[in-house]
Design a protein around this motif. Structure first.
Motif, PDB file in Angstrom:
ATOM      1  N   TRP A 157       0.874  -1.074   0.045  1.00 27.80           N
ATOM      2  CA  TRP A 157       0.130  -0.077  -0.153  1.00 27.80           C
ATOM      3  C   TRP A 157       0.999   1.146   0.092  1.00 27.80           C
ATOM      4  N   ALA A 167      -5.449   1.143   6.307  1.00 34.77           N
ATOM      5  CA  ALA A 167      -5.717   1.366   4.942  1.00 34.77           C
ATOM      6  C   ALA A 167      -5.640   3.060   4.751  1.00 34.77           C
ATOM      7  N   VAL A 207      -4.881   4.369   0.922  1.00 35.36           N
ATOM      8  CA  VAL A 207      -5.361   3.782  -0.251  1.00 35.36           C
ATOM      9  C   VAL A 207      -6.598   4.495  -0.660  1.00 35.36           C
TER      10      VAL A 207
END
Lengths: 292, 103
Positions: free
Chosen positions: A144, A195, A200
Protein backbone atom coordinates in the motif's frame (compact mmCIF):
# COMPACT_ATOMS: atom_id res chain seq x y z
CA UNK A 1 -4.52 -15.05 -19.68
CA UNK A 2 -6.44 -14.04 -22.77
CA UNK A 3 -9.47 -15.18 -24.73
CA UNK A 4 -7.25 -16.92 -27.29
CA UNK A 5 -5.69 -19.06 -24.60
CA UNK A 6 -9.11 -20.15 -23.34
CA UNK A 7 -10.49 -21.27 -26.69
CA UNK A 8 -10.12 -24.94 -27.50
CA UNK A 9 -8.08 -26.04 -30.49
CA UNK A 10 -10.58 -27.75 -32.87
CA UNK A 11 -8.48 -30.90 -33.09
CA UNK A 12 -8.56 -31.36 -29.31
CA UNK A 13 -12.21 -30.48 -28.77
CA UNK A 14 -13.42 -34.05 -28.33
CA UNK A 15 -10.90 -34.68 -25.57
CA UNK A 16 -11.90 -31.69 -23.46
CA UNK A 17 -14.33 -32.16 -20.58
CA UNK A 18 -17.96 -31.14 -20.93
CA UNK A 19 -17.51 -28.51 -18.19
CA UNK A 20 -14.72 -26.75 -20.06
CA UNK A 21 -16.57 -26.74 -23.38
CA UNK A 22 -19.64 -25.30 -21.64
CA UNK A 23 -17.48 -22.60 -20.07
CA UNK A 24 -15.96 -21.47 -23.36
CA UNK A 25 -19.31 -21.52 -25.18
CA UNK A 26 -21.63 -20.23 -22.48
CA UNK A 27 -19.29 -18.54 -20.02
CA UNK A 28 -19.19 -14.89 -18.97
CA UNK A 29 -16.12 -13.95 -21.01
CA UNK A 30 -16.34 -10.76 -22.99
CA UNK A 31 -19.77 -9.84 -21.59
CA UNK A 32 -20.18 -8.05 -18.29
CA UNK A 33 -22.71 -10.36 -16.68
CA UNK A 34 -25.02 -9.05 -13.98
CA UNK A 35 -25.77 -10.66 -10.65
CA UNK A 36 -29.44 -10.97 -11.65
CA UNK A 37 -28.38 -13.16 -14.58
CA UNK A 38 -26.78 -15.78 -12.32
CA UNK A 39 -28.04 -19.26 -13.07
CA UNK A 40 -28.40 -18.51 -16.79
CA UNK A 41 -24.71 -18.65 -17.73
CA UNK A 42 -21.83 -20.95 -16.92
CA UNK A 43 -19.79 -19.50 -14.08
CA UNK A 44 -16.02 -19.27 -13.88
CA UNK A 45 -15.87 -21.37 -10.71
CA UNK A 46 -16.50 -25.09 -10.98
CA UNK A 47 -17.55 -27.39 -8.17
CA UNK A 48 -15.40 -26.80 -5.09
CA UNK A 49 -14.76 -28.60 -1.81
CA UNK A 50 -15.75 -25.81 0.60
CA UNK A 51 -18.21 -26.46 3.43
CA UNK A 52 -21.96 -26.35 2.85
CA UNK A 53 -23.44 -22.91 3.37
CA UNK A 54 -20.10 -21.08 3.58
CA UNK A 55 -20.50 -17.32 3.24
CA UNK A 56 -16.94 -17.07 1.94
CA UNK A 57 -17.85 -19.22 -1.05
CA UNK A 58 -20.82 -17.00 -1.76
CA UNK A 59 -18.55 -13.94 -1.62
CA UNK A 60 -15.99 -15.51 -3.96
CA UNK A 61 -18.74 -16.53 -6.37
CA UNK A 62 -20.03 -12.94 -6.46
CA UNK A 63 -16.49 -11.60 -6.84
CA UNK A 64 -16.04 -13.62 -10.02
CA UNK A 65 -19.18 -11.97 -11.44
CA UNK A 66 -17.77 -8.55 -10.56
CA UNK A 67 -14.40 -8.96 -12.27
CA UNK A 68 -14.41 -6.64 -15.31
CA UNK A 69 -12.14 -8.87 -17.44
CA UNK A 70 -11.81 -12.37 -15.99
CA UNK A 71 -9.78 -13.48 -19.02
CA UNK A 72 -7.14 -10.83 -18.21
CA UNK A 73 -6.99 -11.44 -14.46
CA UNK A 74 -4.61 -13.32 -12.20
CA UNK A 75 -5.55 -14.32 -8.67
CA UNK A 76 -3.01 -14.51 -5.87
CA UNK A 77 -3.87 -16.33 -2.68
CA UNK A 78 -2.35 -18.22 0.19
CA UNK A 79 -3.15 -20.96 2.66
CA UNK A 80 -6.64 -20.71 4.07
CA UNK A 81 -10.18 -21.66 3.16
CA UNK A 82 -10.50 -19.28 0.20
CA UNK A 83 -7.97 -21.06 -1.97
CA UNK A 84 -10.15 -24.19 -2.04
CA UNK A 85 -12.64 -22.32 -4.24
CA UNK A 86 -10.14 -19.99 -5.91
CA UNK A 87 -8.15 -22.91 -7.25
CA UNK A 88 -11.32 -24.20 -8.96
CA UNK A 89 -11.68 -21.08 -11.10
CA UNK A 90 -10.60 -20.91 -14.72
CA UNK A 91 -8.42 -17.93 -13.79
CA UNK A 92 -4.68 -18.40 -13.20
CA UNK A 93 -4.25 -18.73 -9.44
CA UNK A 94 -0.90 -18.29 -7.72
CA UNK A 95 -0.71 -20.07 -4.40
CA UNK A 96 1.89 -17.97 -2.63
CA UNK A 97 3.75 -18.89 0.50
CA UNK A 98 2.08 -17.74 3.69
CA UNK A 99 2.81 -14.06 4.13
CA UNK A 100 4.12 -13.09 0.72
CA UNK A 101 0.87 -12.64 -1.23
CA UNK A 102 1.18 -8.89 -1.74
CA UNK A 103 4.92 -9.09 -2.45
CA UNK A 104 4.24 -11.69 -5.17
CA UNK A 105 1.40 -9.59 -6.54
CA UNK A 106 3.60 -6.46 -6.63
CA UNK A 107 6.23 -8.13 -8.78
CA UNK A 108 3.62 -9.82 -10.92
CA UNK A 109 1.75 -6.59 -11.65
CA UNK A 110 4.96 -4.72 -12.53
CA UNK A 111 6.06 -7.53 -14.82
CA UNK A 112 2.68 -7.68 -16.54
CA UNK A 113 2.72 -3.92 -17.12
CA UNK A 114 6.07 -4.26 -18.86
CA UNK A 115 5.14 -7.35 -20.87
CA UNK A 116 1.65 -6.18 -21.93
CA UNK A 117 1.75 -2.38 -22.21
CA UNK A 118 -1.35 -2.32 -24.46
CA UNK A 119 -3.64 -4.67 -22.53
CA UNK A 120 -4.39 -3.91 -18.87
CA UNK A 121 -3.94 -7.05 -16.76
CA UNK A 122 -5.58 -7.19 -13.35
CA UNK A 123 -4.01 -8.77 -10.31
CA UNK A 124 -6.34 -9.59 -7.42
CA UNK A 125 -5.09 -10.82 -4.05
CA UNK A 126 -7.69 -12.83 -2.18
CA UNK A 127 -6.75 -14.29 1.15
CA UNK A 128 -8.12 -14.68 4.63
CA UNK A 129 -7.72 -12.50 7.66
CA UNK A 130 -4.82 -14.66 8.85
CA UNK A 131 -3.04 -14.48 5.52
CA UNK A 132 -3.33 -10.71 5.18
CA UNK A 133 -3.66 -9.18 8.64
CA UNK A 134 -1.44 -11.53 10.68
CA UNK A 135 1.16 -13.38 8.66
CA UNK A 136 1.19 -11.26 5.50
CA UNK A 137 0.78 -8.00 7.40
CA UNK A 138 4.09 -6.39 6.46
CA UNK A 139 3.83 -7.13 2.73
CA UNK A 140 0.24 -5.86 2.68
CA UNK A 141 1.15 -2.53 4.28
CA UNK A 142 4.29 -2.09 2.21
CA UNK A 143 2.42 -2.74 -1.02
CA UNK A 144 0.00 0.00 0.00
CA UNK A 145 2.79 2.43 0.88
CA UNK A 146 4.47 1.72 -2.47
CA UNK A 147 1.13 2.38 -4.25
CA UNK A 148 1.21 -0.92 -6.09
CA UNK A 149 -1.66 -1.10 -8.55
CA UNK A 150 -3.64 -4.17 -7.57
CA UNK A 151 -6.68 -5.11 -5.50
CA UNK A 152 -6.43 -6.73 -2.08
CA UNK A 153 -9.54 -8.55 -0.89
CA UNK A 154 -9.63 -9.80 2.68
CA UNK A 155 -12.04 -12.66 3.35
CA UNK A 156 -12.50 -11.88 7.03
CA UNK A 157 -14.01 -14.84 8.86
CA UNK A 158 -12.48 -13.68 12.17
CA UNK A 159 -10.82 -17.04 12.87
CA UNK A 160 -8.27 -19.52 11.52
CA UNK A 161 -11.03 -21.75 10.21
CA UNK A 162 -8.83 -24.16 8.29
CA UNK A 163 -6.64 -25.24 11.20
CA UNK A 164 -9.20 -25.73 13.95
CA UNK A 165 -10.26 -22.35 15.30
CA UNK A 166 -7.30 -20.32 16.56
CA UNK A 167 -7.84 -16.60 17.19
CA UNK A 168 -6.54 -14.21 14.56
CA UNK A 169 -5.77 -10.51 14.68
CA UNK A 170 -9.19 -9.85 13.19
CA UNK A 171 -11.11 -11.86 15.83
CA UNK A 172 -13.40 -9.78 18.02
CA UNK A 173 -12.30 -9.16 21.60
CA UNK A 174 -13.80 -11.73 23.96
CA UNK A 175 -14.64 -14.25 21.25
CA UNK A 176 -14.38 -17.81 22.59
CA UNK A 177 -13.06 -20.33 20.10
CA UNK A 178 -11.93 -23.94 20.21
CA UNK A 179 -8.27 -22.93 20.40
CA UNK A 180 -8.95 -19.74 22.38
CA UNK A 181 -11.06 -21.14 25.24
CA UNK A 182 -10.56 -18.16 27.56
CA UNK A 183 -11.64 -15.66 24.93
CA UNK A 184 -9.50 -13.28 22.96
CA UNK A 185 -7.85 -10.61 25.10
CA UNK A 186 -7.09 -7.97 22.49
CA UNK A 187 -9.10 -5.72 20.22
CA UNK A 188 -9.86 -6.52 16.57
CA UNK A 189 -7.27 -4.97 14.27
CA UNK A 190 -8.41 -1.83 12.48
CA UNK A 191 -7.36 -2.66 8.94
CA UNK A 192 -9.58 0.05 7.48
CA UNK A 193 -7.81 2.65 9.62
CA UNK A 194 -4.42 1.34 8.51
CA UNK A 195 -5.52 1.47 4.88
CA UNK A 196 -6.62 5.07 5.38
CA UNK A 197 -3.27 5.92 6.95
CA UNK A 198 -1.55 4.43 3.90
CA UNK A 199 -3.76 6.62 1.67
CA UNK A 200 -5.34 3.71 -0.18
CA UNK A 201 -7.65 5.39 -2.72
CA UNK A 202 -10.53 2.92 -2.45
CA UNK A 203 -11.41 1.14 0.79
CA UNK A 204 -14.58 -0.85 1.42
CA UNK A 205 -15.95 -2.81 4.34
CA UNK A 206 -18.90 -5.03 3.51
CA UNK A 207 -20.79 -8.28 4.05
CA UNK A 208 -22.48 -10.66 1.63
CA UNK A 209 -26.03 -9.50 2.33
CA UNK A 210 -26.33 -7.55 -0.94
CA UNK A 211 -25.04 -9.60 -3.92
CA UNK A 212 -25.36 -6.78 -6.46
CA UNK A 213 -23.34 -4.47 -4.26
CA UNK A 214 -20.57 -7.06 -3.82
CA UNK A 215 -20.18 -7.40 -7.58
CA UNK A 216 -20.24 -3.65 -8.23
CA UNK A 217 -17.72 -2.92 -5.45
CA UNK A 218 -15.31 -5.55 -6.80
CA UNK A 219 -15.67 -4.13 -10.28
CA UNK A 220 -14.94 -0.60 -9.06
CA UNK A 221 -11.99 -1.78 -6.98
CA UNK A 222 -10.39 -3.60 -9.92
CA UNK A 223 -10.93 -0.67 -12.29
CA UNK A 224 -9.46 1.85 -9.83
CA UNK A 225 -6.48 -0.44 -9.21
CA UNK A 226 -5.68 -0.34 -12.94
CA UNK A 227 -5.08 3.40 -13.01
CA UNK A 228 -4.97 5.02 -9.58
CA UNK A 229 -3.42 2.75 -6.97
CA UNK A 230 -4.03 0.00 -4.43
CA UNK A 231 -7.58 -0.87 -3.41
CA UNK A 232 -8.75 -2.78 -0.37
CA UNK A 233 -11.97 -4.69 0.34
CA UNK A 234 -12.59 -6.16 3.77
CA UNK A 235 -15.51 -8.57 3.63
CA UNK A 236 -17.14 -10.37 6.51
CA UNK A 237 -17.52 -13.98 5.42
CA UNK A 238 -18.60 -15.91 8.50
CA UNK A 239 -17.18 -19.31 9.37
CA UNK A 240 -20.29 -21.32 10.17
CA UNK A 241 -18.22 -24.23 11.50
CA UNK A 242 -16.03 -22.44 14.05
CA UNK A 243 -18.70 -19.97 15.13
CA UNK A 244 -21.40 -22.69 15.14
CA UNK A 245 -23.86 -20.84 12.91
CA UNK A 246 -26.61 -23.13 11.55
CA UNK A 247 -26.30 -22.97 7.74
CA UNK A 248 -29.84 -21.65 7.06
CA UNK A 249 -29.00 -18.71 9.36
CA UNK A 250 -25.75 -17.68 7.64
CA UNK A 251 -27.32 -14.72 5.83
CA UNK A 252 -29.30 -13.71 8.94
CA UNK A 253 -26.03 -13.71 10.91
CA UNK A 254 -24.38 -11.50 8.30
CA UNK A 255 -27.37 -9.15 8.44
CA UNK A 256 -27.34 -8.87 12.22
CA UNK A 257 -23.58 -8.24 12.22
CA UNK A 258 -24.00 -5.66 9.49
CA UNK A 259 -26.49 -3.81 11.68
CA UNK A 260 -24.33 -4.20 14.78
CA UNK A 261 -20.70 -3.47 13.85
CA UNK A 262 -19.89 -4.43 10.24
CA UNK A 263 -21.96 -1.90 8.30
CA UNK A 264 -21.16 -1.01 4.71
CA UNK A 265 -18.41 1.61 4.50
CA UNK A 266 -16.85 2.99 1.34
CA UNK A 267 -13.97 5.46 1.21
CA UNK A 268 -13.05 6.74 -2.21
CA UNK A 269 -10.44 9.38 -3.00
CA UNK A 270 -11.37 12.34 -5.22
CA UNK A 271 -8.94 11.15 -7.89
CA UNK A 272 -10.50 7.69 -7.95
CA UNK A 273 -13.99 9.15 -8.05
CA UNK A 274 -13.09 11.36 -11.00
CA UNK A 275 -11.55 8.36 -12.77
CA UNK A 276 -14.69 6.24 -12.28
CA UNK A 277 -16.85 9.05 -13.62
CA UNK A 278 -14.57 9.46 -16.62
CA UNK A 279 -14.93 5.81 -17.65
CA UNK A 280 -18.63 5.53 -16.86
CA UNK A 281 -19.97 9.04 -17.54
CA UNK A 282 -23.51 7.93 -18.41
CA UNK A 283 -23.95 5.91 -15.28
CA UNK A 284 -22.63 8.72 -13.08
CA UNK A 285 -25.07 11.17 -14.65
CA UNK A 286 -27.94 8.73 -14.19
CA UNK A 287 -27.24 8.30 -10.47
CA UNK A 288 -26.92 12.07 -10.03
CA UNK A 289 -30.29 12.70 -11.64
CA UNK A 290 -31.99 10.09 -9.47
CA UNK A 291 -30.43 11.64 -6.37
CA UNK A 292 -31.72 15.05 -7.33
CA UNK B 1 -30.04 -40.99 1.67
CA UNK B 2 -29.68 -37.28 1.84
CA UNK B 3 -31.69 -34.09 1.41
CA UNK B 4 -31.52 -31.75 -1.56
CA UNK B 5 -33.30 -28.49 -2.28
CA UNK B 6 -36.29 -28.73 -4.59
CA UNK B 7 -38.03 -25.77 -6.23
CA UNK B 8 -41.78 -25.94 -6.70
CA UNK B 9 -41.90 -24.68 -10.28
CA UNK B 10 -45.62 -23.83 -10.17
CA UNK B 11 -45.00 -21.26 -7.39
CA UNK B 12 -41.65 -20.06 -8.73
CA UNK B 13 -42.83 -19.44 -12.29
CA UNK B 14 -45.35 -16.87 -11.04
CA UNK B 15 -42.58 -14.67 -9.64
CA UNK B 16 -39.32 -13.39 -11.06
CA UNK B 17 -37.31 -12.63 -7.91
CA UNK B 18 -34.28 -14.87 -8.72
CA UNK B 19 -32.98 -14.32 -5.17
CA UNK B 20 -32.12 -17.98 -4.57
CA UNK B 21 -29.78 -18.00 -7.60
CA UNK B 22 -27.89 -15.03 -6.13
CA UNK B 23 -27.52 -16.31 -2.57
CA UNK B 24 -26.58 -19.96 -3.22
CA UNK B 25 -22.90 -20.46 -2.32
CA UNK B 26 -22.50 -23.26 -4.85
CA UNK B 27 -21.86 -22.33 -8.45
CA UNK B 28 -24.40 -23.23 -11.15
CA UNK B 29 -26.46 -25.16 -8.64
CA UNK B 30 -29.69 -23.19 -8.58
CA UNK B 31 -30.19 -22.52 -12.28
CA UNK B 32 -32.74 -20.27 -13.94
CA UNK B 33 -34.71 -21.31 -16.98
CA UNK B 34 -35.68 -18.18 -18.94
CA UNK B 35 -38.22 -20.08 -21.06
CA UNK B 36 -40.17 -21.62 -18.19
CA UNK B 37 -39.46 -18.59 -15.96
CA UNK B 38 -38.47 -20.76 -13.02
CA UNK B 39 -35.48 -21.67 -10.92
CA UNK B 40 -34.48 -25.32 -10.54
CA UNK B 41 -31.77 -27.25 -8.72
CA UNK B 42 -28.89 -29.34 -10.04
CA UNK B 43 -29.16 -32.05 -7.38
CA UNK B 44 -25.65 -33.42 -7.82
CA UNK B 45 -24.18 -30.07 -6.75
CA UNK B 46 -26.52 -29.26 -3.87
CA UNK B 47 -24.84 -29.51 -0.45
CA UNK B 48 -28.14 -29.03 1.44
CA UNK B 49 -27.14 -25.90 3.35
CA UNK B 50 -30.75 -24.62 3.19
CA UNK B 51 -29.72 -21.01 2.54
CA UNK B 52 -32.08 -20.93 -0.46
CA UNK B 53 -34.93 -22.22 1.71
CA UNK B 54 -34.46 -19.46 4.25
CA UNK B 55 -34.06 -16.84 1.49
CA UNK B 56 -37.25 -17.99 -0.24
CA UNK B 57 -39.18 -18.14 3.04
CA UNK B 58 -37.99 -14.98 4.80
CA UNK B 59 -36.67 -12.61 2.13
CA UNK B 60 -38.80 -13.43 -0.92
CA UNK B 61 -41.75 -14.86 1.07
CA UNK B 62 -42.71 -17.25 -1.74
CA UNK B 63 -42.16 -20.55 0.15
CA UNK B 64 -41.33 -22.31 -3.12
CA UNK B 65 -38.21 -24.25 -2.01
CA UNK B 66 -38.31 -27.30 0.22
CA UNK B 67 -35.73 -29.87 1.29
CA UNK B 68 -36.61 -33.29 -0.12
CA UNK B 69 -34.97 -36.72 0.08
CA UNK B 70 -33.08 -37.40 -3.13
CA UNK B 71 -34.81 -40.80 -3.40
CA UNK B 72 -38.23 -39.10 -3.51
CA UNK B 73 -37.43 -37.21 -6.71
CA UNK B 74 -38.03 -38.65 -10.13
CA UNK B 75 -35.91 -37.40 -13.07
CA UNK B 76 -33.94 -34.81 -11.08
CA UNK B 77 -31.65 -32.49 -13.06
CA UNK B 78 -28.01 -33.56 -12.80
CA UNK B 79 -25.33 -31.19 -14.04
CA UNK B 80 -22.76 -33.95 -14.49
CA UNK B 81 -25.07 -35.74 -16.95
CA UNK B 82 -26.84 -32.89 -18.74
CA UNK B 83 -24.07 -30.29 -18.71
CA UNK B 84 -24.80 -26.59 -18.86
CA UNK B 85 -26.84 -26.10 -21.99
CA UNK B 86 -29.98 -23.94 -21.58
CA UNK B 87 -31.10 -24.67 -25.18
CA UNK B 88 -31.57 -28.35 -24.30
CA UNK B 89 -33.30 -27.89 -20.96
CA UNK B 90 -36.78 -28.07 -22.48
CA UNK B 91 -36.04 -31.54 -23.88
CA UNK B 92 -35.32 -32.93 -20.42
CA UNK B 93 -38.07 -34.85 -18.60
CA UNK B 94 -39.78 -32.88 -15.86
CA UNK B 95 -38.72 -33.49 -12.27
CA UNK B 96 -41.53 -35.08 -10.28
CA UNK B 97 -41.89 -35.48 -6.53
CA UNK B 98 -43.12 -38.96 -5.73
CA UNK B 99 -46.66 -38.95 -4.47
CA UNK B 100 -46.13 -40.26 -0.94
CA UNK B 101 -44.15 -37.10 -0.12
CA UNK B 102 -46.34 -34.68 -2.03
CA UNK B 103 -49.26 -35.69 0.16
Amino acid sequence: MSMDNLKISPALEKYMTKEYRDLVERGPYGKQKKVSEMGTFKEIIEEHPMCAGCAMTLFIRLTMIGLPNPEHTILVGTAGCGRLALSQTSIPFIYGNYGDTNAVASGLKRGLEMRFPEQPKDVVVMAGDGGLADIGFSTVLHSWFRKEKFTTIMLDNEVYGNTGGQESGMTQRGAILKMAPKGKKYEKMDMLGLAKTANVPYIVRMTVTNPTRVASVVRKAVLIAREIGPTFIQAYTSCNIEYAIPTPKVIDDAKSLEAERYGFQEFISDEAKAFLESIEPKKAKATKSTEA
Amino acid sequence: MYLVAHVDTSICSETACKLCTQFCPETNTILYDNDKKTAFVAVDRCKACEICVSICDTMAKHHAIKMIMISDLENPFEMSKAGFNPAKWKELPETVVLEKVAK
